[in-house]
Scaffold this active site. Structure first.
Site, short mmCIF file in Angstrom:
data_model
loop_
_atom_site.label_atom_id
_atom_site.label_comp_id
_atom_site.label_asym_id
_atom_site.label_seq_id
_atom_site.Cartn_x
_atom_site.Cartn_y
_atom_site.Cartn_z
N SER A 50 4.93 5.82 1.92
CA SER A 50 4.73 6.32 0.55
C SER A 50 5.59 7.57 0.39
O SER A 50 6.12 8.10 1.38
CB SER A 50 3.25 6.65 0.38
OG SER A 50 3.02 7.66 -0.55
N TYR B 221 -4.57 10.74 2.46
CA TYR B 221 -3.60 9.65 2.26
C TYR B 221 -2.25 10.05 2.88
O TYR B 221 -1.62 9.26 3.59
CB TYR B 221 -3.48 9.41 0.76
CG TYR B 221 -2.62 8.25 0.33
CD1 TYR B 221 -3.07 6.94 0.44
CD2 TYR B 221 -1.36 8.47 -0.23
CE1 TYR B 221 -2.29 5.88 0.00
CE2 TYR B 221 -0.58 7.41 -0.67
CZ TYR B 221 -1.04 6.13 -0.54
OH TYR B 221 -0.26 5.07 -0.97
P1 NDP Z 1 -3.53 -2.34 -4.33
O1 NDP Z 1 -4.79 -1.56 -4.46
O2 NDP Z 1 -3.04 -3.16 -5.47
O3 NDP Z 1 -3.58 -3.23 -3.03
C1 NDP Z 1 -4.17 -2.77 -1.84
C2 NDP Z 1 -4.36 -3.97 -0.94
O4 NDP Z 1 -4.93 -3.54 0.29
C3 NDP Z 1 -5.27 -4.99 -1.55
O5 NDP Z 1 -4.70 -6.25 -1.35
C4 NDP Z 1 -6.56 -4.84 -0.75
O6 NDP Z 1 -7.20 -6.12 -0.67
C5 NDP Z 1 -6.04 -4.38 0.60
N1 NDP Z 1 -7.01 -3.59 1.35
C6 NDP Z 1 -7.54 -2.39 1.04
N2 NDP Z 1 -8.42 -2.01 1.96
C7 NDP Z 1 -8.46 -3.00 2.90
C8 NDP Z 1 -9.19 -3.20 4.10
N3 NDP Z 1 -10.08 -2.30 4.55
N4 NDP Z 1 -8.98 -4.33 4.81
C9 NDP Z 1 -8.08 -5.25 4.38
N5 NDP Z 1 -7.37 -5.12 3.25
C10 NDP Z 1 -7.56 -4.00 2.52
O7 NDP Z 1 -2.44 -1.24 -3.93
P2 NDP Z 1 -0.85 -1.29 -3.85
O8 NDP Z 1 -0.33 -2.66 -3.94
O9 NDP Z 1 -0.37 -0.23 -4.75
O10 NDP Z 1 -0.68 -0.73 -2.36
C11 NDP Z 1 -0.14 -1.48 -1.30
C12 NDP Z 1 0.41 -0.52 -0.29
O11 NDP Z 1 1.47 0.24 -0.87
C13 NDP Z 1 -0.62 0.50 0.21
O12 NDP Z 1 -0.40 0.76 1.58
C14 NDP Z 1 -0.29 1.72 -0.62
O13 NDP Z 1 -0.70 2.89 0.03
C15 NDP Z 1 1.21 1.62 -0.70
N6 NDP Z 1 1.85 2.37 -1.77
C16 NDP Z 1 1.59 2.13 -3.08
C17 NDP Z 1 2.26 2.85 -4.07
C18 NDP Z 1 2.03 2.65 -5.52
O14 NDP Z 1 2.60 3.41 -6.33
N7 NDP Z 1 1.29 1.65 -5.95
C19 NDP Z 1 3.23 3.90 -3.72
C20 NDP Z 1 3.43 4.02 -2.31
C21 NDP Z 1 2.76 3.30 -1.39
P3 NDP Z 1 -8.81 -6.30 -0.64
O15 NDP Z 1 -9.37 -5.30 -1.61
O16 NDP Z 1 -9.02 -7.73 -1.01
O17 NDP Z 1 -9.20 -6.02 0.78
#
Ligand code: NDP
Length: 256
Positions: free
Chosen positions: A146, A159
């Site tokens: 990130s 985070y």
């Molecule tokens: P979302 O919230 O859309 O997706 C997060 C995903 O992580 C979901 O599919 C969720 O699925 C899964 N997840 C969360 N907790 C768990 C867990 N304990 N076990 C298994 N799966 C888990 O977020 P983003 O798509 O935005 O984020 C994806 C990645 O990108 C993350 O690492 C985030 O930190 C990173 N990121 C995002 C940015 C942004 O601007 N959006 C910027 C920089 C980095 P479920 O709930 O079904 O478990």
């Protein structure tokens, strides 16, 4: 090098591949020919993502219910993928979560939730796929960092600790596993339109315009724009690249 970007006959695990950036990455990798294992907690969203891949790209896809905070479930995930496909070529450590608070207000339980999901989970997943990659003589581990891997923010301290850790984990694993021909890299997304960032914009209303004014390309990114970097780092085209943290951020990290 013919078809250096192809992922034909490759098997990829994408954690958090049922939504946001992870889902866009699974779709990009399926378009490049990969078979997918989507690992996340919400089975309804996972089933939908699996169905879309099968229907739109015709590659194989399975969904796995995995909570990355549970070590046993991570090992079961790797075993199931090996049993189903017979190989694991690519791991995308994408799943992540955030709790926005000032640092003095966090509980130890909140530390555990953020750090265990984002960093410990990514490390344990990497460990879990290592034996299959080592015995195959090749592999690709790609983790999602990130802008907080690089910069500090008052309400993203936990985070940021997890995402800074992702970069150091990437470097360490890259060195350790280079002799096994396993390349380990990270992608550092800028500000991308997903559920996670929608929540951030609710919590911090000024974030929307702050991001646009600082980002050289003057807009938020879309999840689909993360897929190209993931396909590249998952493919043979990047075989001499390891240990890097590649910003995919519209220039956010390089402006004065
Ligand atoms: P979302 O919230 O859309 O997706 C997060 C995903 O992580 C979901 O599919 C969720 O699925 C899964 N997840 C969360 N907790 C768990 C867990 N304990 N076990 C298994 N799966 C888990 O977020 P983003 O798509 O935005 O984020 C994806 C990645 O990108 C993350 O690492 C985030 O930190 C990173 N990121 C995002 C940015 C942004 O601007 N959006 C910027 C920089 C980095 P479920 O709930 O079904 O478990």
């Amino acid at each position: 090098m013919k078809d250096a970007f192809s992922l034909q006959d490759k098997v990829a695990i994408v954690t958090g591949g049922n939504g946001g950036i992870g889902k866009a990455i699974t779709r990009g990798m399926a378009a490049a020919g990969a078979d997918l294992a989507i690992a996340a907690r919400n089975e309804t969203k996972t089933e939908e993502a699996v169905r879309e891949i099968q229907e739109e790209f015709g590659t194989k896809a399975i969904g796995l219910k995995v909570d990355l905070q549970q070590e046993a479930q991570i090992h079961a995930m790797a075993a199931k993928v090996l049993k189903t496909f017979g190989r694991i070529d690519i791991l995308i450590n994408n799943a992540g979560t955030n709790i926005r608070k000032l640092p003095q207000d966090y509980t130890a339980a909140e530390w555990d939730e953020v750090l265990n999901t984002n960093l410990r989970g990514a490390f344990l997943c990497s460990q879990a796929v290592y034996p299959a990659m080592k015995s195959a003589g090749r592999g690709k581990v790609i983790s999602i960092g990130s802008m907080t891997s690089l910069f500090g923010g008052a309400k993203v301290v936990l985070y940021g600790i997890s995402k800074g850790g992702i970069v150091q984990m990437t470097r360490g694993l890259a060195v350790a596993w280079a002799p096994d021909n396993i390349q380990v890299n990270a992608i550092l997304p800028g500000f991308i339109n997903t559920d996670l960032s929608r929540q951030a914009r609710k919590d911090v209303p000024e974030l929307e315009t702050q991001v646009i004014s600082r980002t050289p390309v003057k807009r938020w990114g879309e999840p689909e724009e993360m897929a190209g970097a993931a396909v590249f780092l998952a493919s043979q085209a990047s075989d001499f690249i390891t240990g890097v943290a590649l910003p995919a951020d519209g220039g956010y990290s390089i402006i004065l």
